[in-house]
Write an enzyme that holds these catalytic residues in place. Structure first.
Site, PDB file in Angstrom:
ATOM      1  N   HIS A   1       0.858  -1.186   0.000  1.00 34.06           N
ATOM      2  CA  HIS A   1       0.000   0.000   0.000  1.00 34.06           C
ATOM      3  C   HIS A   1       0.895   1.237   0.000  1.00 34.06           C
ATOM      4  CE1 HIS A   1      -3.732  -2.263   0.848  1.00 34.06           C
ATOM      5  NE2 HIS A   1      -2.907  -3.091   1.467  1.00 34.06           N
TER       6      HIS A   1
ATOM      7  N   HIS B   1      -8.726 -10.258  -1.261  1.00 34.03           N
ATOM      8  CA  HIS B   1      -8.634 -10.160   0.196  1.00 34.03           C
ATOM      9  C   HIS B   1      -9.810 -10.989   0.725  1.00 34.03           C
ATOM     10  CE1 HIS B   1      -8.612  -7.483   3.993  1.00 34.03           C
ATOM     11  NE2 HIS B   1      -9.752  -8.145   4.077  1.00 34.03           N
TER      12      HIS B   1
ATOM     13  N   ASN C   1      -5.039  -6.908   9.514  1.00 33.73           N
ATOM     14  CA  ASN C   1      -6.136  -7.637   8.887  1.00 33.73           C
ATOM     15  C   ASN C   1      -5.618  -8.443   7.706  1.00 33.73           C
ATOM     16  OD1 ASN C   1      -8.653  -8.546   8.264  1.00 33.73           O
ATOM     17  ND2 ASN C   1      -9.411  -6.631   7.433  1.00 33.73           N
TER      18      ASN C   1
ATOM     19  N   ASP D   1       2.269  -6.997   2.475  1.00 30.98           N
ATOM     20  CA  ASP D   1       1.065  -6.233   2.805  1.00 30.98           C
ATOM     21  C   ASP D   1       1.464  -4.977   3.574  1.00 30.98           C
ATOM     22  OD1 ASP D   1      -1.495  -5.310   3.129  1.00 30.98           O
ATOM     23  OD2 ASP D   1      -2.112  -6.833   4.577  1.00 30.98           O
TER      24      ASP D   1
END
Lengths: 427, 309
Positions: A64, A181, A280, A307
């Site tokens: 990200h 996801h 998560n 991630d």
């Protein structure tokens, strides 16, 4: 003409089945033969890689970068620097930004910004559904033309199986893999940690393993139905590994990736309510960690990634259930995986580790990367597999600090990162 | 200050040793006696400032802490979520640091998020007393429950305590479990399988879904409030069925041993988890719990307030 020779390294190139002590030659940003060098000796840049591993530039296909929209967490520029410092020459950025890249112009903006500011290759993904809402398809064909390498609603999960089914069918037409996801929203509810002993003890809402596994199962069924590849992101549970193993054995086009925090930590880590452990899917139980390690060992889980999910300190310094999910990982993942998978648990050898970071994601995303073949872009990572070092979050290149690994002593890390022949980072 | 108490904060009973719990109960004896005097006030915390910071609404616990602080001669400020800057978007951390900048010595925190008191305790010099955090812990409630059992039965070890109701979402249940198990009681949790998952057995307690099996064996039954203001239709079908399966009705109360204590942290839903006559019956110690709560909170404020100096 620019020329570089990386001398005496252990050259590991899984794409070409190479593992030998050799020199690597780079001419004008591409991997070359020695005979292609026309420069006088004085103009050749020489790098000594004695006792080091020289391998194709590593790919992290789950990152990200937060831009556009959340530049206070990370930018394309700072995220790319963090990638370089972690040994990555190519990163794939996720679409949960603002605006959402569910349209060609946002993809164009990301590519322009990356060309301008990023020191590594940044490959964008597009959204599967408009505004990541899980209801209508994004213009997947236009996104493919704009240059996305995959589509995903990462951070979100399409709950309507019919919408997902049509997305898989449509993506097959344009040749893009789907990255999913895996989270059933009803089963996960308002869960913030793994449902189990620690959630019971601490009174924190639980996010059960079945919530992930239900969607992994759904994806297996749809991959079969539509005969197209679905890649399950950041898998965390023993049941997911079992489902994937069985499906892959039958030849279903399904794959899975694993993040370092899901094998380095268990849900016991949340007991002091430190939000740097809030992620998560959540940190799971010891039995899940053991199953993930077995899944890596037998090839069920074929891709390693971070991630990398940056959040500002002020956002994380709140009540546990109010804090955002996420851990940054670009600058620790290679060290953690080397330390845990290769050195401590002996689950895989270093050749396989490099393969999981190069050949495997390159094949899935159909990109020209992850190889040291003659003529390939000279993206190269130099690794010292035995260097002992201590994680210091205050020294990170990332704009954020949300790592639970501060102070960890690890063995092995990248010492130099080369993109198209240029050293973009070295220790 | 004695070496038997070295904590500036009281966050939960999980972190306390049996010796520390017993020490709080012994200290409570002295403060309970203060409540029977004509002058119900001691100067133990004179000049200290206590902030009752209740981010989640509460009347009973807040009043009890407030009165405890008055009786220890502390100065008290009451702050609710709506009266604080939290509604203006200020973070919990900033609000608490502002209170500390005003030299608050003790912060009593009630919060809907599990772990919020620990979050503040790690960041503040002031004592932090957990007055209930999410479904995590409510240590002073459990301490007053333990004190009441000890007062009425002169021991805790060896007794069989049944905790009945919504265990999954209950901080009172968790703190009671930690304290009772440490002091050697046998604990059985009773309620619907959705609200009393088997996972609780790993905490060293028994789980039952049949109240009639448990009532005849119990030395203490502690009934938890069934929260029907929050609809939990996924967890149980409705109040009618709950009463039919788990309510402490007059008929079921006949199964109890004659000396079994009936407890409830309040507020009671008469006719739901407990029949009105049972709540007011001879075995009920519900109002003793309220009286003891005041003494327990005085002891806790005195002990932690002494450390933060």
């Amino acid at each position: 003409m620019s020329a570089t020779i990386i001398r005496n390294g252990r050259l590991i190139d899984p794409a070409n089945n190479r593992d030998e002590i050799a020199d690597l030659v780079i001419v004008d940003g591409r991997i070359a033969e020695k005979s292609e060098i026309r420069n006088p000796k004085s103009e050749i840049d020489e790098i000594d890689a004695g006792n080091l591993i020289v391998c194709p530039g590593l790919i992290d296909m789950h990152v990200h970068l937060r831009e556009p929209g959340f530049a206070h967490k990370e930018t394309i520029e700072s995220g790319a620097r963090a990638a370089a410092a972690g040994g990555f020459t190519t990163i794939v950025c996720m679409p949960n930004t603002s605006p959402v890249p569910d349209n060609p112009s946002t993809i164009a903006w990301i590519k322009d910004r990356a060309a301008e500011a990023a020191c590594v290759n940044v490959l964008p993904t597009g959204a599967i559904s408009r505004n990541l809402a899980g209801e209508e398809l994004a213009p997947i064909g236009s996104l493919a033309q704009a240059g996305v390498v995959a589509i995903t609603d990462d951070g979100h999960c399409i709950q309507n199986h019919e919408v997902m089914r049509r997305a898989v069918e449509y993506a097959r037409m344009v040749g893009l893999p789907l990255l999913d996801h895996c989270q059933d929203y009803n089963l996960a509810g308002n869960g913030v940690v793994n449902e189990g002993y620690w959630s019971t003890l601490l009174g924190l809402p639980g996010w059960p393993a079945a919530s992930e596994e239900a969607i992994v199962m759904r994806n297996i069924l749809l991959a079969e139905l539509c005969d197209h590849h679905i890649h399950c992101q950041h898998l965390s549970t023993a049941g997911s590994v079992r489902l994937l193993r069985e499906a892959r054995a039958r030849g279903v086009k399904i794959s899975g990736e694993v993040c370092p925090h899901h094998v380095a930590l268990t849900d016991e880590a949340i007991q002091n309510f430190d939000t740097n452990y809030k992620v998560n899917p959540p940190l799971r139980a010891r039995t899940d960690v053991d199953a993930l390690l077995e899944g890596i060992a037998d090839g069920t889980l074929s891709i390693l990634c971070s991630d990398h999910a940056p959040h500002a300190t002020f956002e994380k310094e709140v009540e546990f259930d109010a804090a955002p999910f996420g851990i940054i990982g670009l600058e620790t993942e290679l060290g953690l995986f080397l330390d845990l998978l290769v050195h401590k648990h002996g689950k895989i050898d270093i050749l396989r580790l490099i393969e999981m970071y190069t050949v495997e994601p390159a094949r899935l995303l159909r990109i020209n990367a992850g190889t040291l073949s003659i003529g390939a872009p000279a993206d190269v990572t130099v690794i010292d597999p035995n260097l002992e070092w201590t994680v210091r979050v205050d020294k990170f290149e990332s704009a954020s600090r949300n790592s639970p690994f501060d102070g960890w002593k690890l063995k092995g890390r990248a010492v130099r990162t080369i993109v198209e022949g240029k050293t973009v980072w070295k220790l | 200050m004695t070496t038997r108490w070295t904590r500036k904060d009281l966050l939960g009973l999980r972190e306390l040793s049996a010796d520390e719990i017993n020490f709080v109960l012994e200290t409570t004896d002295a403060f309970k006696q203060v409540g029977t005097r004509e002058i119900k006030k001691v100067p133990a915390l004179r000049g200290k400032t206590l902030v009752n910071f209740f981010v989640e609404p509460s009347t009973r616990t807040r009043t009890s802490f407030e009165l405890a602080a008055f009786r220890l001669s502390a100065d008290v400020i009451n702050l609710s979520a709506t009266a604080s800057s939290l509604t203006k978007g200020e973070t919990l951390k900033d609000t608490a640091r502002n209170l500390e900048a005003l030299h608050a010595d003790i912060l009593v925190l009630r919060h809907s998020s599990a772990g919020a008191p620990q979050f503040l305790a790690n960041r503040l010099r002031a004592s932090v007393i957990n007055a209930g955090d999410g479904a995590h812990e409510h240590p002073t409630q459990a301490l007053l429950d333990l004190y009441t059992i000890r007062e009425k039965r002169e021991k805790i070890g060896g007794l069989h305590v049944a905790i009945i109701g919504d265990i999954l979402f209950s901080r009172v249940a968790r703190s009671n479990i930690f304290g009772l198990v440490k002091l050697g009681a046998r604990v059985t949790l009773v309620g619907p399988s959705t609200l009393v998952p088997r996972e609780f057995e790993k905490l060293g307690v028994e789980v039952s879904h049949k109240i009639e099996d448990v009532l005849p064996q119990a030395d203490v039954v502690n009934l938890l409030r069934i929260q029907h203001e929050r609809q939990r239709r996924e967890y149980f079908p409705g109040l009618g069925e709950y009463i039919r399966l788990f309510g402490l009705t007059k008929e079921r109360a006949k199964l109890l041993k004659p000396d079994c204590l009936i407890m409830h942290p309040g507020p009671i839903n008469r006719g739901v988890e407990i029949d009105s006559e049972v709540a007011d019956g001879l075995q009920s110690v519900i109002l003793d719990q309220v009286t003891n709560g005041l003494a327990v909170r005085m002891a806790v404020l005195y002990l932690c307030g002494g450390i933060s100096t």
